[in-house]
Write an enzyme that holds these catalytic residues in place. Structure first.
Site, short mmCIF file in Angstrom:
data_model
loop_
_atom_site.label_atom_id
_atom_site.label_comp_id
_atom_site.label_asym_id
_atom_site.label_seq_id
_atom_site.Cartn_x
_atom_site.Cartn_y
_atom_site.Cartn_z
CG HIS A 194 -8.87 -8.38 -0.05
ND1 HIS A 194 -9.07 -9.74 0.12
CD2 HIS A 194 -7.99 -8.01 0.91
CE1 HIS A 194 -8.33 -10.16 1.14
NE2 HIS A 194 -7.67 -9.14 1.64
CG ASP B 211 -4.62 -3.25 1.67
OD1 ASP B 211 -4.02 -3.07 2.73
OD2 ASP B 211 -4.89 -4.38 1.23
NE ARG C 290 -8.01 -6.12 3.93
CZ ARG C 290 -7.71 -5.60 5.10
NH1 ARG C 290 -8.69 -5.15 5.89
NH2 ARG C 290 -6.47 -5.52 5.53
CG PHE D 278 -4.18 -7.99 -7.85
CD1 PHE D 278 -3.58 -6.79 -8.18
CD2 PHE D 278 -3.99 -8.50 -6.57
CE1 PHE D 278 -2.80 -6.09 -7.25
CE2 PHE D 278 -3.22 -7.82 -5.65
CZ PHE D 278 -2.62 -6.61 -5.98
CD GLU E 207 -2.22 -10.85 -10.50
OE1 GLU E 207 -2.00 -10.79 -9.28
OE2 GLU E 207 -1.43 -10.40 -11.37
#
Length: 304
Positions: free
Chosen positions: A97, A105, A155, A72, A47
């Site tokens: 997300h 998650d 998401r 991220f 990233e």
């Protein structure tokens, strides 16, 4: 919605190129990869490099969109700051997300501080659309906008709030339900929950005003001041930490202009957990009933 819109706009924006960190299926970029494979650059799970490369691409006239999960994006914050914002590059970051919407998650993947982090970067525009219709409109808007942008997507399946007539403008909020007793200002997935809360409050005889605030920076200060003057009490609702996000942005406006009671609905300075999004919203206090309770508290404080 984001991925399909990108695919439909690719021919209209010939300089558009999308940077992927090996998660095109999650971000929606797979739609563009199928229709315009030459426009998608694969970086793998790198990233920081992806953010820096976007700055270089923008420097030579391309229109890059960095895509990855919100958590991220935090990994590439320094590069976003230096290679995009500091260098004043016309590049966009689209983060999927975000918040508790990540669900199973778990806490390590749930970005509850991303709005705060990117809002603090000078020159960075920050957007959180409320549904698929607004996401599609916001995608076009950020491509037409000159400058670095951070935009959240989602998401999980989200209720459709807006029809085809809906208009989106960067820096502007919209009153979705009118009322004179208290104003609920929400962004992202919390807009739908705020509308549910409005129904409950209406049944109690409380006339709430619901405002969709899709742009957190630059925030619609004029609309916030107007609501504070007309209703005298504010509730903010966001799928984010209560520190540094929408609530903080609203409070900054009010403290400098129209001080009034403000109640904050958001995750209260803790990491998330694993579970389904609606279960997590209830557990962490950001579901519709908590917005109702916050409106009642704000109204009591106003009366005092």
């Amino acid at each position: 919605a984001f991925g399909k819109t990108l695919s439909s706009l690719a021919d209209e924006f010939p300089r558009l190129v999308v940077l992927d960190a090996d998660i095109a299926g999650g971000t929606g970029v797979h739609h563009l990869r199928k229709s315009h494979p030459e426009r998608v650059v694969q970086f793998g799970i790198a990233e920081q490099n992806m953010m820096a490369a976007a700055g270089g691409m923008a420097a030579v006239g391309l229109l890059p969109i960095v895509t990855t999960f919100a958590v991220f994006c935090l990994r590439g914050l320094e590069q976003a700051r230096l290679s995009l914002a500091y260098a004043r590059r016309n590049a966009k970051i689209v983060a999927s997300h975000p918040g508790l919407d990540v669900g199973p998650d778990g806490g390590s993947a749930q970005a509850l501080e991303d709005i705060a982090a990117f809002r603090a970067i000078p020159g960075m525009t920050v957007i959180s659309p409320a549904d698929a219709t607004e996401t599609a409109l916001a995608t076009r808007a950020i491509l037409e906008f000159e400058g670095p942008v951070y935009m959240r997507t989602g998401r999980s399946p989200a209720p459709r709030i807006f029809g085809d007539e809906h208009k989106f403008e960067i820096g502007k909020g919209q009153v979705l339900r009118d009322g004179r007793d208290v104003t609920i200002i929400a962004c992202g997935v919390e807009v739908s929950r705020a509308l549910t809360a409005w129904e409950t409050l209406k049944a109690e005889g409380i006339r709430a005003r619901v405002v969709n605030m899709p742009t957190i920076k630059p925030i619609d200060a004029g609309l916030i001041r107007k609501c504070a003057k007309e209703t005298g009490a504010i509730v903010t609702a966001e799928d984010h930490n209560i520190h540094g996000g929408l609530g903080s942005a609203v409070a900054e406006v009010l403290a400098a202009s129209v001080p009034c009671p403000v109640e904050f609905v958001g995750v209260r300075d803790t990491f998330g957990a694993s579970g389904e999004p609606e279960e997590l919203a209830e557990h962490f206090g950001i579901s519709a009933p908590f917005i109702v309770d916050a409106a009642r508290r704000a109204l009591k404080r106003k009366k005092k």
